[in-house]
Design an enzyme around this catalytic site. Structure first.
Site, PDB file in Angstrom:
ATOM      1  N   TRP A  34       0.907  -1.158   0.000  1.00 50.84           N
ATOM      2  CA  TRP A  34       0.000   0.000   0.000  1.00 50.84           C
ATOM      3  C   TRP A  34       0.947   1.209   0.000  1.00 50.84           C
ATOM      4  CZ3 TRP A  34      -4.825   1.393  -0.849  1.00 50.84           C
ATOM      5  CH2 TRP A  34      -5.222   2.680  -0.505  1.00 50.84           C
TER       6      TRP A  34
ATOM      7  N   LYS B 200     -23.975   8.171   5.356  1.00 55.01           N
ATOM      8  CA  LYS B 200     -23.609   6.834   5.830  1.00 55.01           C
ATOM      9  C   LYS B 200     -24.849   5.957   5.952  1.00 55.01           C
ATOM     10  CE  LYS B 200     -20.128   6.490   5.228  1.00 55.01           C
ATOM     11  NZ  LYS B 200     -19.676   7.627   4.497  1.00 55.01           N
TER      12      LYS B 200
HETATM   13  C1  AGP Z   1     -18.679   7.669   0.763  1.00 53.66           C
HETATM   14  O1  AGP Z   1     -19.030   6.753   1.785  1.00 53.66           O
HETATM   15  C2  AGP Z   1     -18.997   7.132  -0.607  1.00 53.66           C
HETATM   16  N1  AGP Z   1     -18.402   5.867  -0.814  1.00 53.66           N
HETATM   17  C3  AGP Z   1     -18.722   8.139  -1.710  1.00 53.66           C
HETATM   18  O2  AGP Z   1     -19.544   9.261  -1.443  1.00 53.66           O
HETATM   19  C4  AGP Z   1     -17.262   8.660  -1.851  1.00 53.66           C
HETATM   20  O3  AGP Z   1     -16.928   9.456  -0.753  1.00 53.66           O
HETATM   21  C5  AGP Z   1     -17.190   9.510  -3.121  1.00 53.66           C
HETATM   22  O4  AGP Z   1     -17.486   8.678  -4.230  1.00 53.66           O
HETATM   23  C6  AGP Z   1     -15.824  10.172  -3.331  1.00 53.66           C
HETATM   24  O5  AGP Z   1     -14.840   9.186  -3.460  1.00 53.66           O
HETATM   25  P1  AGP Z   1     -13.302   9.643  -3.404  1.00 53.66           P
HETATM   26  O6  AGP Z   1     -13.057  10.217  -2.048  1.00 53.66           O
HETATM   27  O7  AGP Z   1     -12.533   8.383  -3.641  1.00 53.66           O
HETATM   28  O8  AGP Z   1     -13.097  10.665  -4.475  1.00 53.66           O
END
Ligand code: AGP
Length: 610
Positions: free
Chosen positions: A73, A487
């Site tokens: 990672w 969430k």
């Molecule tokens: C958050 O729980 C979601 N999985 C989604 O809103 C995510 O935060 C959003 O797609 C942005 O992703 P990123 O931070 O990888 O850009």
């Protein structure tokens, strides 16, 4: 975080190492590699997932009965074949794998370069290999003692394993801050970052503690303390099965990542936050800080949870650095022909570093000649590579689709950035010191908050059949209300809305009745009295209130049906604490509803489509 394996015994090592790495792939999958001793040192390492390494070995493998392996990672240096572990000594006599962050690798690398050592990768790990070489050259110590001496010069965290052609009956391992377990077989031993690669072969394990170094031979092992005293170690019996172990014993990756937040935030501050001058040092932005400090406006662009973190960042930067901040949905920013001027700076926030809308926002700002910086978790991701500079979260891989530790790590980075922008400008030194001390204490405060997990699970049982939720907060906790609602929506499929608490009387209050649970964030800060008034307005309409608060026992109990009490902290840092019960609430409700918590319907971990 990375995954480490090792084997010494009378079986062929390759398959044991590769299968072990596949059991650790959830810890990181940017690249993978193995090194096996068989008279000479055979090394194979590839960018990408372990499947690529397996493909490379097919029909052209490495023979030998002593070896180590690593799945990466990335923290320093993008994922590629050169930065993949194992890293090898200049003379090809030994190979090393490492999990952790060497904070002083720059100064060590400068010192070693002056002594003529050459580096082929951009990793902090290779610096450790050259340092061990240098100690052997300078002192003539045996390899085991040279490793100990070299590690005494390292600041940061490590879990390492090392094999050498000079002794085909020796596997060396050491740890400080990154886990390592030794599996005890019959005249054979198995090393792992956790028990997942070991449990198939033996359930007898020895846990290495911080500062300990172990020399493993086929007929036995010896563990030494920091000051080279031989230690007596207990052999424990593993109780978990394989499935549980890959999730660290948790039922879902999301719960594991919620529980990992104290260590993830320690890593987000490691080598960056100091309780005395310079207080904050964000290596990746050092050369850009003046440009950000002199910006007329900072525009934060992100999506989803990262957008919520950016909203918290707006409060922090404006409160401490007094620089105007605007927060934009990346998907809106990229299409509305934004008016950008010289003096603007754009900062994008993305866990994956691959979100299409956020990447498009980067390119739109760059098209208009505006400097763009990135806060990402995934080293070498597209956004990290295309932005001028940036900061990595160091939060380790986030597997659960619902983002948890990445949110708190993003807020932690934004808090450090706000402090860096504010230093010597708009924050009194005493206030700056107080904030730094409180930020340093956040991981232990979150550990306290996590103790409410059982109480939150009981609350979840009451609301598992709810159809709607309202989340309300004020000030820096308004974005947390939004995050709590997201969430719940994305993993339990219950409709939920987050609002500024004051906004409720402008419409949403019409929704309040016995069947509309309302979650309030009511910290004893500058907005507390007003939030309590909002709670009273809800209760007066038969609303059912769940409150996250640092108020004393009895203060809100008469008003709220469920009180989740959490520790106090600096007002502006409270989102790092108030979000945790909301993460747990959504998790437990989703589990009770039988939802697929780690891979919710319709969602993806990284939205690379527009
Ligand atoms: C958050 O729980 C979601 N999985 C989604 O809103 C995510 O935060 C959003 O797609 C942005 O992703 P990123 O931070 O990888 O850009």
């Amino acid at each position: 975080m990375c995954g480490i394996v090792g084997y010494i015994g009378d079986r062929e090592a390759q398959d044991i190492l590769v299968k072990g790495l596949s059991r650790l792939e959830y810890r990181g999958y940017d690249s993978a590699g193995i090194a096996i001793v068989n008279g000479h040192l055979g090394v194979r390492k590839k960018e990408g997932k372990i499947a690529r390494l397996s493909e490379d070995l097919r029909g052209n493998g490495l023979s030998g009965k002593l070896g180590i392996g690593h799945t990466r990672w990335a923290t320093h240096g993008p994922p590629n074949d050169l930065n993949a572990h194992p890293h090898v000594s200049t003379d090809g006599s030994f190979a090393l794998v490492h999990n952790g962050i060497i904070e002083n690798y720059t100064s060590l690398r400068d010192m070693l370069s002056e002594r003529g050592y050459r580096f082929v990768s951009q990793t902090d790990t290779e610096v450790l290999v050259r340092l061990i070489e240098d100690v052997v050259a300078q002192t003539g110590l045996t390899l085991g003692k040279a490793v100990r001496q070299a590690l005494s010069q390292v600041k940061g965290t490590y879990g390492i394993a090392l094999v050498s052609t000079e002794d085909p009956d020796m596997l060396i391992a050491a740890r400080k801050g990154s886990p390592l377990i030794l599996g005890v077989g019959e005249n054979e031993y198995f090393l792992g970052s956790d028990a997942a690669p070991i449990v198939e072969y033996t359930r007898k394990v020895v846990y290495l503690n911080d500062g300990e170094l172990v020399i493993v031979r086929r007929r036995g092992f010896k563990v030494f303390s920091v000051d080279d005293v031989k230690l007596k170690k207990t052999i424990h019996e593993l109780e978990w099965d394989l499935e549980q172990i890959e999730k660290g014993g948790y039922e879902h990756f999301m719960l594991k990542e919620i529980m990992e937040q104290p260590s993830a935030l320690e890593d987000a501050m490691r080598g960056r936050l100091y309780t005395e001058e310079p207080f904050v040092q964000l290596g990746g932005l050092l050369d850009s800080l003046d440009q950000l400090r002199s910006a007329d406006r900072i525009i934060l662009c992100a999506c989803g949870t990262s957008w919520h973190a950016a909203l918290v960042g707006e409060y922090l930067v404006e409160a401490w650095a007094r620089i105007p901040v605007e927060v934009e949905y990346a998907s809106e920013f990229r299409y509305r022909n934004p008016i950008l001027r010289q003096g603007d700076a754009v900062l994008v926030v993305s866990q994956s570093g691959e979100t299409a809308d956020t990447l498009a926002a980067v390119r739109e700002a760059q098209r208009q000649g505006i400097p763009v910086y990135g806060i990402c978790n995934t080293v070498g991701s597209t956004i990290a590579r295309e932005t001028e500079a940036g900061v990595y979260l160091h939060a380790g891989p986030e597997i659960g689709v619902a983002s948890t530790k990445a949110f708190t790590a993003q807020v932690t980075i934004l808090a450090q950035l706000a402090l860096a922008l504010a230093k010597d400008r708009s924050l009194e030194p005493t206030e700056l010191s107080r904030i730094v001390a409180e930020l340093k204490a956040i991981p232990s405060r979150i550990t306290e908050v996590l103790e409410t997990a059982d109480a939150v699970e009981q609350i979840a049982k009451t609301f598992r059949y709810a159809s709607n939720f309202l989340y309300l907060g004020r000030g820096v906790n308004f974005p947390v209300a939004l995050e709590g609602a997201l969430k719940l929506k994305e993993i339990s499929y219950i409709h939920a809305e987050g609002y500024p608490a004051a906004e409720m009387k402008h419409g949403p209050i019409a929704l309040i009745d016995r069947f509309m649970p309302v979650v309030f964030i009511a910290m004893k800060d500058s907005t507390y009295e007003k939030v309590v008034s909002n709670i009273e307005e809800v209760v007066a309409r038969d609303g059912v209130v769940i409150v996250v608060t640092d108020a004393e026992e009895g203060e809100l109990d008469h008003l709220c049906e469920h009180v989740i009490r959490i520790p106090k902290t600096h007002e502006m840092l409270s989102p790092l604490l108030t979000v945790v019960p909301l993460q747990l609430l959504s998790y437990h409700i989703a589990v009770l509803r039988g939802c697929d918590v780690d891979q919710p319907r319709n969602l993806a971990k990284s939205v690379t489509v527009e």
